[in-house]
Write an enzyme that holds these catalytic residues in place. Structure first.
Site, short mmCIF file in Angstrom:
data_model
loop_
_atom_site.label_atom_id
_atom_site.label_comp_id
_atom_site.label_asym_id
_atom_site.label_seq_id
_atom_site.Cartn_x
_atom_site.Cartn_y
_atom_site.Cartn_z
N ARG A 127 -6.04 -12.50 2.88
CA ARG A 127 -5.70 -11.07 2.26
C ARG A 127 -6.35 -11.18 3.35
NH1 ARG A 127 -9.35 -6.99 -0.82
NH2 ARG A 127 -11.55 -7.91 0.21
N LYS A 132 13.01 8.28 5.97
CA LYS A 132 11.86 8.25 5.77
C LYS A 132 10.48 8.76 6.76
CE LYS A 132 10.94 6.97 1.62
NZ LYS A 132 11.11 7.08 1.00
N HIS A 135 -6.53 -1.69 2.63
CA HIS A 135 -5.42 -2.02 1.72
C HIS A 135 -3.67 -1.98 3.31
CE1 HIS A 135 -7.90 -1.34 -1.34
NE2 HIS A 135 -8.10 -0.30 -1.86
N THR A 139 16.91 7.36 1.57
CA THR A 139 15.82 7.27 2.95
C THR A 139 14.90 5.95 1.83
OG1 THR A 139 14.08 8.29 1.28
CG2 THR A 139 15.31 9.77 2.78
N ASP A 140 14.59 5.53 1.01
CA ASP A 140 14.02 4.78 0.50
C ASP A 140 14.99 2.96 1.32
OD1 ASP A 140 12.33 3.31 -1.72
OD2 ASP A 140 13.93 2.22 -2.14
O1 LIG Z 1 -13.51 -6.88 -1.07
C1 LIG Z 1 -13.04 -6.37 -1.78
N1 LIG Z 1 -14.11 -5.01 -3.03
C2 LIG Z 1 -13.92 -4.55 -4.14
O2 LIG Z 1 -14.83 -4.18 -4.87
C3 LIG Z 1 -12.43 -3.86 -4.58
N2 LIG Z 1 -12.09 -4.14 -5.44
C4 LIG Z 1 -10.36 -4.14 -5.21
O3 LIG Z 1 -10.20 -3.33 -5.98
N3 LIG Z 1 -10.40 -4.51 -4.57
C5 LIG Z 1 -11.38 -5.12 -3.56
N4 LIG Z 1 -12.39 -5.49 -2.24
#
Ligand SMILES: O=c1[nH]c(=O)c2[nH]c(=O)[nH]c2[nH]1
Length: 315
Positions: free
Chosen positions: A191, A20, A267, A65-66
């Site tokens: 987060r 991977k 993300h 690979t996973d």
């Molecule tokens: O800060 C965020 N704003 C969003 O509009 C949004 N939408 C999402 O799925 N995550 C986030 N995070």
């Protein structure tokens, strides 16, 4: 399905490897309020006794690979990431010694370096030095931009930057949003918030020599305010953080009337390590590159007209 035997044709398998590639692993180590980041892009390439899978399709020697991907994330938790070298040595040894058919492992690692965002002098007395020990800016940093337009009578100076990548490893939440039948996102109360800032700001300068900004100082100050607002805002959304970044520039820099941001929400998903009997206590993340949320807005001095194009690629 027919499994072909090795064909009797004069065709021979040459060098081969598999694994991977580009596992984007982010490890946060929490030492009280002080967080440390390791941000790696790990590519695994394995080779050995792999003729059968190519000639006949037998997978009996193939570690998926996973699985190599899972191993990277599990090792980040189990053994930590002291250095890219140590981490790579550990992985390579594991693949070669645990799987008989695998005779060679090549682990390639790119490491992205981060440094801490300095606290604002104004705030440090109220919030304590610990507060921004979770706020980072990626080294290598940004590209500075400017556009000057003059039509013989009026001037417009719009400056900006792109690729200024920042991260808060805590003090970010996202919850209370609209939920419809397609919503699967879990509410987040702690987060990672990360983005690569693209911003443009418009000067209110009108060729008045008395009021010409110190362009170099202005740039440094705008960037500083942007970074400090990012670091010091307890974020309920990237939209809210972005507004604070713009507002802080408008409030502190009288030479600027308008700021436009385009912020990809980079993300970071917590990796589920339960299947390997490991608990992921907000430590090991998968840094996804796409798709990404794209959060954009103009922040204006009251009474001023927006003139920066909405689509920054058109500037
Ligand atoms: O800060 C965020 N704003 C969003 O509009 C949004 N939408 C999402 O799925 N995550 C986030 N995070």
């Amino acid at each position: 399905m027919t499994v072909n035997s090795r064909p009797g044709r004069p065709v021979i398998l040459g060098q081969n490897q598999y694994g991977k590639a580009e596992n984007r692993v982010v490890k946060i180590t929490r030492d009280g309020a002080t967080h440390h980041i390791k941000d790696l892009n790990v590519s695994v390439a394995l080779s050995g006794d792999m003729e059968d899978v190519h000639y006949s399709g037998s997978n009996a020697h193939v570690l998926p690979t996973d699985t190599t991907k899972n191993t990277v994330f599990a090792f980040a938790k189990e053994h930590g990431i002291e250095s890219a070298e140590q981490f790579g040595i550990h992985l390579a040894r594991h693949f070669v010694t645990s799987q008989e058919p695998i005779q060679r492992a090549r682990i390639r690692i790119e490491e992205y370096a981060w440094e801490r965002i300095a606290t604002s002098e104004a705030n440090s007395q109220f919030i304590g030095a610990d507060e921004v020990k979770h706020s980072f800016v990626r080294k290598g940093q940004e590209t500075r931009l400017t556009q000057i337009t003059y039509d013989g009578s009026s001037w417009e100076v719009v400056s900006g930057l792109k690729d200024l990548t920042v991260m808060n490893s805590t003090n970010s939440e996202f919850w209370g949003y609209v939920k419809d039948k397609y919503t699967t996102l879990q509410e987040a109360h702690d987060r990672i918030l990360a983005t690569s800032v693209s911003a443009r700001w418009r000067f209110n300068w009108t060729d008045d020599e008395q009021k010409t900004p110190h362009w170099e100082k202005s740039y440094e100050q705008v960037k500083k305010h942007m970074l400090q607002a990012f670091a010091e805002t307890y974020s309920l959304s990237l939209q809210q953080t972005m507004y604070q970044m713009g507002a802080r520039i408008i409030n502190h820099r009288s030479e600027i009337d308008e700021v436009r941001f385009s912020l990809p929400n980079k993300h970071h998903f917590l990796v589920d390590l339960e299947p390997f009997g490991l608990k992921n206590d907000n430590e090991v993340y998968f840094a996804a590159d796409r798709p990404y949320g794209l959060i954009e807005a103009t922040i204006l001095r009251d009474g001023c007209e927006p003139r920066i194009p909405v689509d920054l690629t058109n500037l």
